[in-house]
Design a protein around this motif. Structure first.
Motif, mmCIF file in Angstrom:
data_model
loop_
_atom_site.group_PDB
_atom_site.id
_atom_site.type_symbol
_atom_site.label_atom_id
_atom_site.label_comp_id
_atom_site.label_asym_id
_atom_site.label_seq_id
_atom_site.Cartn_x
_atom_site.Cartn_y
_atom_site.Cartn_z
ATOM 1 N N ILE A 1 7.978 -2.518 -4.126
ATOM 2 C CA ILE A 1 7.568 -1.134 -3.872
ATOM 3 C C ILE A 1 6.372 -1.110 -2.912
ATOM 4 O O ILE A 1 6.331 -0.301 -1.970
ATOM 5 N N ALA A 2 5.411 -1.999 -3.139
ATOM 6 C CA ALA A 2 4.257 -2.076 -2.240
ATOM 7 C C ALA A 2 4.693 -2.429 -0.824
ATOM 8 O O ALA A 2 4.157 -1.907 0.158
ATOM 9 N N SER A 3 5.693 -3.323 -0.711
ATOM 10 C CA SER A 3 6.195 -3.708 0.607
ATOM 11 C C SER A 3 6.774 -2.512 1.347
ATOM 12 O O SER A 3 6.491 -2.299 2.536
ATOM 13 N N ALA A 4 7.606 -1.726 0.650
ATOM 14 C CA ALA A 4 8.197 -0.548 1.277
ATOM 15 C C ALA A 4 7.106 0.448 1.668
ATOM 16 O O ALA A 4 7.158 1.076 2.735
ATOM 17 N N PHE A 5 6.112 0.567 0.812
ATOM 18 C CA PHE A 5 4.998 1.485 1.051
ATOM 19 C C PHE A 5 4.278 1.139 2.346
ATOM 20 O O PHE A 5 3.995 2.001 3.177
ATOM 21 N N VAL A 6 3.978 -0.150 2.533
ATOM 22 C CA VAL A 6 3.199 -0.558 3.705
ATOM 23 C C VAL A 6 4.052 -0.596 4.967
ATOM 24 O O VAL A 6 3.546 -0.367 6.067
ATOM 25 N N VAL B 1 0.284 -8.096 -1.078
ATOM 26 C CA VAL B 1 1.553 -7.761 -0.425
ATOM 27 C C VAL B 1 1.306 -6.764 0.702
ATOM 28 O O VAL B 1 1.827 -6.905 1.817
ATOM 29 N N LEU B 2 0.486 -5.757 0.418
ATOM 30 C CA LEU B 2 0.145 -4.782 1.460
ATOM 31 C C LEU B 2 -0.513 -5.477 2.647
ATOM 32 O O LEU B 2 -0.154 -5.239 3.804
#
Length: 413
Positions: free
Chosen positions: A93-98, A305-306
């Motif tokens: 989720i963090a990956s998609a966010f960034v 991750v971000l």
């Protein structure tokens, strides 16, 4: 003795400021003295060579000892499975966010290093898959160019060690002690980091000019707001899933201390006691927080991750490559999550993940100091998100293990 301890704690406490100070001084020297500053390059190369030398044994021993000890907790198999699943899902989720963020606000202004080495030739998907996961000879595992096969081998070795006695076996005790020794060596090397990276930047700025500094400023402008937006958007969502409105209230009431502690100490491990206290106040059972928090200190790294994807996007811009395409995004997500899983809870541990980024994307060695510096600059916010996220993960695991009504069964909190 107490004087040396106070000196050590002072250095550890203010290490990020000391490191940034070294980098700033180096950049000023490069800007003022120009080409003459390139004479400091050997001092920077020494630091890079030391890091390249220690990274392989560091990864192998730390993962082997961690897995060899962790798998002994068979009684808590459901907790462990849920914990790993939560770590991976929140990381994705963090990956998609960034990814959305870096496409809207690119962290680099497309500065190209004039002496950048040519990128490796493109491989087929099958060749990349095989070469990313395996090597043809044991000796190749001892190269920093094959970081992911080394990680996989270390996991297999750790699993075998756990079956054959775990950390109580002679080999297990050896690896636990060897891990302590290697991390001490890393701490010695990191004491030289302010000089090494300062010298590197004196050389870099002397060659390229101070305009490179503006790119790091842009990275910080992108990353720090991104972290706080993620916290204020995703943490309430995670907490609501874990415990409804009551879960959100408990999170909001107790998350500040772990976040502030992690930000100040630059260490997820240092934040574990404060995190434990927060989890107790939020009603997380001890057997869950006792597992999730230590694992989270080295494996649950949403902030990292971000930062990993910001770094990857930055390098694509520096080397004048388009950061676009499903395959590129997929590779960035996989690499960032893998990098997060091998990060250490101690300051500077992100160097392993940065080495993984450089290795798997085929960037030339000079890319490593660039993202290593970004790592140090964003580390306070990344660690804050990593550590405070461990308390949130503990709540989610409790919901999975004990059911969605767990929060109602806790009274007086």
């Amino acid at each position: 003795m107490s004087k040396s301890e106070s000196k050590k704690s002072f250095f550890d406490r203010y290490f990020p400021l000391i490191l940034i100070g070294g980098i700033v001084i180096g950049a000023i020297i490069g800007a003022v003295f120009g080409e003459k500053a390139t004479k400091l390059k050997p001092l920077g190369d020494i630091f890079l060579n030391l890091m390249f030398t220690i990274v392989v044994p560091m990864v192998f021993v730390s993962i082997t000892s961690a897995v060899g000890s962790m798998v002994n907790l068979k009684r808590l198999g459901k907790i462990l499975g849920s914990t790993v699943a939560v770590f991976v899902i929140t990381g994705l989720i963090a990956s998609a966010f960034v990814l959305v963020t870096v496409n809207v606000f690119p962290p680099t202004a497309n500065v190209t290093l004039p002496e950048a080495a040519e990128m490796a030739e493109a491989k087929t998907a099958g060749e990349m898959f095989v070469s990313s996961l395996t090597v043809t000879d044991f000796g190749q595992l001892l190269s920093k160019e094959h970081m992911l096969p080394l990680i996989i081998f270390a996991i297999l070795f750790g699993l075998a060690m756990s079956i054959c006695g775990g950390d109580e076996s002679p080999v297990g005790k050896f690896f636990v002690n060897l891990n302590d020794i290697i991390m001490k060596v890393v701490s010695f090397i990191m004491m030289y980091a302010p000089i090494g990276l300062g010298a590197y930047f004196a050389n870099l700025i002397g060659e390229l000019g101070p305009e490179l500094i503006t790119d790091y400023g842009r990275v910080l402008i992108v990353y720090y707001p991104l972290v706080f937006v993620y916290m204020f958007v995703m943490f309430p969502i995670y907490s609501y899933y874990a415990g409804g409105k009551t879960g959100v209230k408990r999170m909001a009431k107790n998350i500040a201390n772990p976040a502030i502690t992690a930000f100040a100490t630059q260490s997820s491990v240092a934040a574990i006691p404060v995190n434990k206290e927060a989890c107790d106040k939020m009603g997380v059972p001890e057997d869950i927080s006792n597992i999730v928090l230590p694992m989270g200190a080295t494996m649950h790294m949403d902030g990292s991750v971000l930062s990993s994807i910001v770094k990857i996007s930055f390098l694509f811009g520096v080397f004048d490559m388009p950061f676009t395409g499903v395959s590129t995004y997929a590779m960035a997500i996989v690499v960032s999550v893998l990098a997060a899983f091998v990060l250490s809870g101690a300051p500077g541990g992100g160097l392993v993940g940065e080495m993984l980024i450089v290795s798997l994307f085929g960037f030339p060695p000079e890319a490593f100091p660039l993202i290593a510096t970004i790592g140090f600059l964003v580390d306070p916010a990344a660690t804050m998100l990593n550590a405070s996220g461990d308390a949130i993960a503990s709540m989610i695991v409790t919901r999975i293990v004990e059911g969605k009504d767990w929060v109602k069964r806790k009274v007086g909190i």
